[in-house]
Design an enzyme around this catalytic site. Structure first.
Site, PDB file in Angstrom:
ATOM      1  N   LYS A 178       0.894  -1.223  -0.047  1.00  0.00           N
ATOM      2  CA  LYS A 178       0.065  -0.006  -0.039  1.00  0.00           C
ATOM      3  C   LYS A 178       0.832   1.035   0.050  1.00  0.00           C
ATOM      4  O   LYS A 178       1.916   1.165   0.510  1.00  0.00           O
ATOM      5  CB  LYS A 178      -0.917   0.028   1.350  1.00  0.00           C
ATOM      6  CG  LYS A 178      -1.645   1.401   1.454  1.00  0.00           C
ATOM      7  CD  LYS A 178      -2.258   1.400   2.829  1.00  0.00           C
ATOM      8  CE  LYS A 178      -2.886   2.831   2.899  1.00  0.00           C
ATOM      9  NZ  LYS A 178      -3.667   2.786   4.230  1.00  0.00           N
ATOM     10  N   GLU A 223      -8.843  12.304  12.039  1.00  0.00           N
ATOM     11  CA  GLU A 223      -8.039  11.279  12.658  1.00  0.00           C
ATOM     12  C   GLU A 223      -6.945  11.717  13.824  1.00  0.00           C
ATOM     13  O   GLU A 223      -6.176  12.612  13.511  1.00  0.00           O
ATOM     14  CB  GLU A 223      -7.173  10.722  11.501  1.00  0.00           C
ATOM     15  CG  GLU A 223      -6.161   9.311  11.809  1.00  0.00           C
ATOM     16  CD  GLU A 223      -6.199   8.370  10.553  1.00  0.00           C
ATOM     17  OE1 GLU A 223      -5.450   7.415  10.623  1.00  0.00           O
ATOM     18  OE2 GLU A 223      -6.470   8.985   9.289  1.00  0.00           O
TER      19      GLU A 223
END
Length: 416
Positions: A178, A223
């Protein structure tokens, strides 16, 4: 390279006084150099500059943490509140990568906090004198920006899609699992932006996010990289995103599809694993949920996981943030390979985008988010940022659409 604005040889003197409700925190800020960390009306705001520490390079977190420990180690503190965020508080914003990009830790001369039905004012003097009382200055109303024009940043949409396609090619070839790719958008106004305007719009529109302003970096991040509070460590991990349509019934169906998406679940698992592994050395016990939940925001929905742990370590909240950065949510997996790919193909100076941003008090407690849904402000010019996690199943056009959705909060805050 380190540039430090230090006080005189006298110790820092700090006074925290409990006060009646002074009104919404963000409305207390003056236009000049506002600092803020606010969620659902609670948090801390500050202004003025008693001292600051500026640094660059791989050692930036350690250097800033050491400076702060020295500052508070000799401080004379009168704190009648004794809550996280009372007493001396520094606001920080750190570069994403080791180079380029500067990082800063700023000690305001006035901080106002609100938590659990209590309000306080902290005043700071670095010349060894007892600071004045808790009177708050009168401030002007936030000024709406003039018409804002937008232009491509480092890449056009088409160019960025090609970069995403190259990342997918490398992932498919087995180079990595990723990588998170960012893009920027340039916003220009005829006159300098009053930062209080977008801050208030972001806080109103995204109350469940952490609205921040530190040294010209502003935004509303969903976040939480890490919170350290009296031995409890928590972190919120987001990875896996889908855009909302405005149709509640359709959005519920989209949320269900997000929760079942193998591509998004894979991306999310990488991010959770990277945070849990980084926190483990500091925690005597940890709770890592087996499955994520869907976090609903006004513009998008995310797969989210809240991790919690108990720490006996004396590591500060900033040291914990340094151990976590960069997580797979903003870098990729494996981390070192993903960062190399970002440097090679992204073609963008992230500066402080996706780096840790937040605050820390004299006890080392604090909250550090990831500088997402954000903009870097310089006078009348802003760089707006968005990023997307790229895995083997990523489609470049869909990732571009996701990045557009992630730019909506800042664009709306400048135009509403």
């Amino acid at each position: 390279m380190v540039v430090t604005t230090l006080p005189a040889s006298a110790p820092m003197v700090v006074r925290t006084t409990e006060v009646p409700d002074p009104g919404p925190l963000l409305e207390l800020l003056p236009e000049d150099f506002p600092m803020a960390w606010v969620r659902q009306g609670e948090g801390v705001v500050g202004w003025g500059q008693a001292a600051r520490f500026d640094t660059i390079g791989a050692n930036r977190f350690v250097a800033a943490d050491r400076w702060w420990r020295r500052m508070v180690g000799t401080a004379v503190v009168r704190d009648e509140v004794r809550l996280p965020g009372s007493g001396p508080v520094a606001f920080g914003s750190f570069a994403f990568d080791d180079v380029p990009g500067s990082s800063s830790l700023v000690l305001p001369d006035t901080v106002v906090g609100h938590r659990s039905g209590r309000w306080w004012v902290t005043t700071i003097d670095v010349t060894g004198n007892l600071p004045g009382g808790a009177a708050l200055p009168d401030v002007s109303r936030a000024r709406r920006p003039a018409a804002v024009a937008y232009a491509d940043g480092a890449h056009s949409g088409t160019e960025w899609e090609a970069i995403v396609a190259e990342a997918v090619r490398r992932i498919t070839a087995g180079e990595l699992e990723k990588v998170v790719l960012a893009r920027d958008l340039i916003a220009e106004s005829p006159e300098p932006i009053d930062l209080r305007w977008p801050l208030q719009r972001l806080s109103d529109g995204y109350p469940h996010c952490w609205t921040f302003s530190v040294d010209g970096m502003i935004g509303a991040t969903p976040e939480l990289l890490v919170r350290r509070e009296r031995g409890l460590v928590t972190s919120r991990v987001l990875a896996g995103t889908i855009r909302r349509t405005g149709d509640d019934e359709h959005d519920l169906a989209l949320a269900a599809s997000l929760a079942r998406s193998s591509k998004d679940l894979e991306e999310h698992e990488y991010a959770v694993r990277s945070v849990a592994d980084a926190l483990a050395p500091f925690c005597s016990s940890m709770n890592v949920p087996e499955s994520p939940f869907v976090l609903h925001l006004p513009n998008v929905m995310h797969l989210a996981t809240d991790l919690a742990g108990v720490t006996d370590s004396d590591a500060s909240s900033l040291a914990l943030a340094a151990a976590l950065h960069p997580s797979a949510a903003v870098g990729g997996t494996p981390t070192a390979v993903a960062l190399d790919v970002i440097r090679e193909i992204e073609g963008l100076d992230r500066a402080r985008y996706a780096g840790p941003v937040g605050w820390m008090d004299g006890r080392g407690d604090g909250e550090w988010g990831i500088a997402l849904r954000s903009a870097e402000v310089s006078g009348s010019r802003l760089r707006l940022f968005a990023g997307c996690g790229i895995v083997a199943g990523s489609d470049p056009a869909a990732e571009l659409a996701e990045s557009v959705a992630k730019l909506v909060p800042m664009r709306d805050a400048l135009s509403s």
